[in-house]
Scaffold this motif. Structure first.
Motif, PDB file in Angstrom:
ATOM      1  N   GLY A  25       0.799  -1.211   0.000  1.00 19.96           N
ATOM      2  CA  GLY A  25       0.000   0.000   0.000  1.00 19.96           C
ATOM      3  C   GLY A  25       0.835   1.265   0.000  1.00 19.96           C
ATOM      4  N   MET A  26       2.158   1.116  -0.070  1.00 19.52           N
ATOM      5  CA  MET A  26       3.040   2.295  -0.139  1.00 19.52           C
ATOM      6  C   MET A  26       2.903   2.940  -1.513  1.00 19.52           C
ATOM      7  SD  MET A  26       6.555   0.827   1.610  1.00 19.52           S
ATOM      8  CE  MET A  26       7.526   2.252   1.153  1.00 19.52           C
ATOM      9  N   GLU A  27       3.029   4.234  -1.545  1.00 16.55           N
ATOM     10  CA  GLU A  27       3.013   4.935  -2.820  1.00 16.55           C
ATOM     11  C   GLU A  27       4.202   4.487  -3.666  1.00 16.55           C
ATOM     12  OE1 GLU A  27       0.852   7.186  -4.195  1.00 16.55           O
ATOM     13  OE2 GLU A  27      -0.468   6.764  -2.498  1.00 16.55           O
ATOM     14  N   SER A  28       3.985   4.340  -4.966  1.00 15.33           N
ATOM     15  CA  SER A  28       5.079   3.889  -5.842  1.00 15.33           C
ATOM     16  C   SER A  28       6.227   4.895  -5.846  1.00 15.33           C
ATOM     17  CB  SER A  28       4.571   3.623  -7.249  1.00 15.33           C
ATOM     18  OG  SER A  28       4.035   4.796  -7.814  1.00 15.33           O
ATOM     19  N   ALA A  29       5.914   6.178  -5.685  1.00 17.88           N
ATOM     20  CA  ALA A  29       6.972   7.194  -5.654  1.00 17.88           C
ATOM     21  C   ALA A  29       7.881   6.990  -4.446  1.00 17.88           C
ATOM     22  CB  ALA A  29       6.364   8.593  -5.636  1.00 17.88           C
ATOM     23  N   GLY A  32      10.084   3.960  -5.056  1.00 21.95           N
ATOM     24  CA  GLY A  32      11.165   4.322  -5.976  1.00 21.95           C
ATOM     25  C   GLY A  32      12.222   5.175  -5.312  1.00 21.95           C
ATOM     26  N   PHE A  33      11.771   6.138  -4.538  1.00 21.69           N
ATOM     27  CA  PHE A  33      12.700   7.066  -3.888  1.00 21.69           C
ATOM     28  C   PHE A  33      13.553   6.364  -2.836  1.00 21.69           C
ATOM     29  CE2 PHE A  33      13.796  10.210  -0.649  1.00 21.69           C
ATOM     30  CZ  PHE A  33      14.315  11.242  -1.420  1.00 21.69           C
ATOM     31  N   ALA A  34      12.917   5.631  -1.944  1.00 21.41           N
ATOM     32  CA  ALA A  34      13.629   5.068  -0.798  1.00 21.41           C
ATOM     33  C   ALA A  34      14.234   3.698  -1.087  1.00 21.41           C
ATOM     34  CB  ALA A  34      12.692   4.985   0.401  1.00 21.41           C
ATOM     35  N   LEU A  35      13.438   2.763  -1.540  1.00 19.50           N
ATOM     36  CA  LEU A  35      13.935   1.394  -1.695  1.00 19.50           C
ATOM     37  C   LEU A  35      14.769   1.205  -2.958  1.00 19.50           C
ATOM     38  CD1 LEU A  35      10.776  -0.577  -0.495  1.00 19.50           C
ATOM     39  CD2 LEU A  35      12.804   0.029   0.805  1.00 19.50           C
ATOM     40  N   ILE A  36      14.199   1.554  -4.094  1.00 21.74           N
ATOM     41  CA  ILE A  36      14.933   1.351  -5.348  1.00 21.74           C
ATOM     42  C   ILE A  36      16.136   2.286  -5.414  1.00 21.74           C
ATOM     43  CG2 ILE A  36      14.790   1.503  -7.864  1.00 21.74           C
ATOM     44  CD1 ILE A  36      11.949   0.390  -7.630  1.00 21.74           C
ATOM     45  N   GLY A  37      15.976   3.505  -4.904  1.00 15.59           N
ATOM     46  CA  GLY A  37      17.109   4.423  -4.854  1.00 15.59           C
ATOM     47  C   GLY A  37      18.258   3.874  -4.031  1.00 15.59           C
ATOM     48  N   PHE A  94       4.781  14.999  -4.478  1.00 20.06           N
ATOM     49  CA  PHE A  94       5.840  14.145  -3.938  1.00 20.06           C
ATOM     50  C   PHE A  94       7.148  14.417  -4.667  1.00 20.06           C
ATOM     51  CE2 PHE A  94       8.575  10.507  -3.723  1.00 20.06           C
ATOM     52  CZ  PHE A  94       8.441  10.037  -2.436  1.00 20.06           C
ATOM     53  N   GLU A  95       7.082  14.462  -5.975  1.00 18.65           N
ATOM     54  CA  GLU A  95       8.299  14.670  -6.768  1.00 18.65           C
ATOM     55  C   GLU A  95       8.850  16.076  -6.578  1.00 18.65           C
ATOM     56  OE1 GLU A  95       6.166  11.241  -8.058  1.00 18.65           O
ATOM     57  OE2 GLU A  95       5.450  13.312  -8.023  1.00 18.65           O
ATOM     58  N   VAL A  96       7.973  17.061  -6.424  1.00 21.99           N
ATOM     59  CA  VAL A  96       8.434  18.429  -6.180  1.00 21.99           C
ATOM     60  C   VAL A  96       9.168  18.509  -4.844  1.00 21.99           C
ATOM     61  CG1 VAL A  96       7.689  20.811  -5.726  1.00 21.99           C
ATOM     62  CG2 VAL A  96       6.674  19.524  -7.618  1.00 21.99           C
ATOM     63  N   VAL A  97       8.579  17.911  -3.797  1.00 28.38           N
ATOM     64  CA  VAL A  97       9.211  17.932  -2.476  1.00 28.38           C
ATOM     65  C   VAL A  97      10.525  17.158  -2.504  1.00 28.38           C
ATOM     66  CG1 VAL A  97       8.965  17.191  -0.059  1.00 28.38           C
ATOM     67  CG2 VAL A  97       7.070  18.314  -1.221  1.00 28.38           C
ATOM     68  N   GLY A 138      13.152  14.920   5.698  1.00 31.68           N
ATOM     69  CA  GLY A 138      12.563  14.916   4.369  1.00 31.68           C
ATOM     70  C   GLY A 138      11.920  13.590   4.034  1.00 31.68           C
ATOM     71  N   LEU A 139      12.559  12.499   4.427  1.00 36.74           N
ATOM     72  CA  LEU A 139      11.978  11.174   4.188  1.00 36.74           C
ATOM     73  C   LEU A 139      10.669  11.034   4.954  1.00 36.74           C
ATOM     74  CD1 LEU A 139      12.603   8.675   2.538  1.00 36.74           C
ATOM     75  CD2 LEU A 139      13.831   7.749   4.488  1.00 36.74           C
ATOM     76  N   GLY A 140      10.636  11.529   6.180  1.00 37.36           N
ATOM     77  CA  GLY A 140       9.391  11.518   6.952  1.00 37.36           C
ATOM     78  C   GLY A 140       8.304  12.332   6.277  1.00 37.36           C
ATOM     79  N   LEU A 141       8.664  13.519   5.782  1.00 35.28           N
ATOM     80  CA  LEU A 141       7.706  14.356   5.070  1.00 35.28           C
ATOM     81  C   LEU A 141       7.194  13.667   3.813  1.00 35.28           C
ATOM     82  CD1 LEU A 141       6.248  17.074   4.672  1.00 35.28           C
ATOM     83  CD2 LEU A 141       8.326  17.904   3.545  1.00 35.28           C
ATOM     84  N   LEU A 142       8.109  13.047   3.072  1.00 41.28           N
ATOM     85  CA  LEU A 142       7.701  12.352   1.850  1.00 41.28           C
ATOM     86  C   LEU A 142       6.778  11.179   2.161  1.00 41.28           C
ATOM     87  CD1 LEU A 142      11.074  12.412  -0.110  1.00 41.28           C
ATOM     88  CD2 LEU A 142       8.958  13.656  -0.688  1.00 41.28           C
ATOM     89  N   ALA A 143       7.043  10.482   3.249  1.00 42.94           N
ATOM     90  CA  ALA A 143       6.170   9.361   3.634  1.00 42.94           C
ATOM     91  C   ALA A 143       4.772   9.880   3.983  1.00 42.94           C
ATOM     92  CB  ALA A 143       6.779   8.606   4.809  1.00 42.94           C
ATOM     93  N   ALA A 144       4.708  11.082   4.554  1.00 40.69           N
ATOM     94  CA  ALA A 144       3.412  11.671   4.916  1.00 40.69           C
ATOM     95  C   ALA A 144       2.638  12.124   3.689  1.00 40.69           C
ATOM     96  CB  ALA A 144       3.621  12.839   5.878  1.00 40.69           C
ATOM     97  N   LEU A 145       3.335  12.446   2.610  1.00 44.27           N
ATOM     98  CA  LEU A 145       2.635  12.858   1.388  1.00 44.27           C
ATOM     99  C   LEU A 145       1.969  11.655   0.778  1.00 44.27           C
ATOM    100  CD1 LEU A 145       5.201  15.287  -0.275  1.00 44.27           C
ATOM    101  CD2 LEU A 145       3.102  15.899   0.897  1.00 44.27           C
TER     102      LEU A 145
END
Length: 145
Positions: A25-29, A32-37, A94-97, A138-145
Motif C-alpha cells: 500500500g506504499m506509494e510507488s513514488a 522508488g525514492f527510498a527502496l529502489i534508490g 511528492f516529486e516536487v518535495v 525529508g523522508l518523513g515528510l515524503l512518507a506523509a505525502l
C-alpha cells in the motif's frame, strides 16, 4: 551482452518495486525514492568506500555528483520514450518535495565546501550532520505525502 543483463535487472527491479508498492500500500513514488534508490546506489557506495580507503575524498565526492548529474540527464532520455509529453509535466507534489530535498542537500554540501571549516559533530562535518537530519526529516515528510 552485459548491457542486456543490466537492462533485464533494471526491468526486474522496477517490477519488484511495483509489486512491493501494490502489496504494502506504499506509494510507488516512495518505493522508488527510498527502496529502489537505495538498491541502485550500492555500487556507488562501494566506489566511495574504495576511494576513501585510497585517501581520495575528491574522487568520492566527484563520484556522487557525477552520478547525480548523469541520472538527472536520463530524464531527457525518458522524455524521448514517454508517451504523453514531458515527464516533468506529469509529476506531482511528492516529486516536487523530493526535488527540493535533493537541492537542499546539495546546497548544504556546497556551503560546506565553500566554508571549509574543520569542526565536527560525531566525527562528521557540520554539513554532513545537517544533511543526515534534513534527509531523515525529508523522508518523513515524503512518507506523509
Amino acid at each position: 551482452r552485459d548491457g542486456s543483463l543490466i537492462f533485464a535487472a533494471g526491468y526486474a527491479l522496477s517490477q519488484t518495486g511495483d509489486a512491493i508498492s501494490q502489496q504494502t500500500g506504499m506509494e510507488s513514488a516512495l518505493v522508488g525514492f527510498a527502496l529502489i534508490g537505495t538498491v541502485t546506489s550500492t555500487p556507488e557506495l562501494a566506489t566511495i568506500v574504495t576511494a576513501l580507503r585510497l585517501r581520495r575524498p575528491e574522487m568520492a565526492f566527484g563520484q556522487v555528483l557525477g552520478t547525480n548529474f548523469v541520472n538527472l540527464s536520463l530524464l531527457l532520455l525518458g522524455d524521448a520514450f514517454f508517451r504523453g509529453g514531458p515527464i516533468i509535466g506529469e509529476l506531482g507534489s511528492f516529486e516536487v518535495v523530493s526535488a527540493l530535498l535533493g537541492a537542499s542537500l546539495i546546497g548544504v554540501f556546497l556551503v560546506g565546501l565553500l566554508e571549509h571549516r574543520d569542526r565536527t559533530i560525531f566525527k562528521m562535518g557540520y554539513d554532513s550532520a545537517v544533511v543526515v537530519v534534513l534527509f531523515a526529516g525529508g523522508l518523513g515528510l515524503l512518507a506523509a505525502l
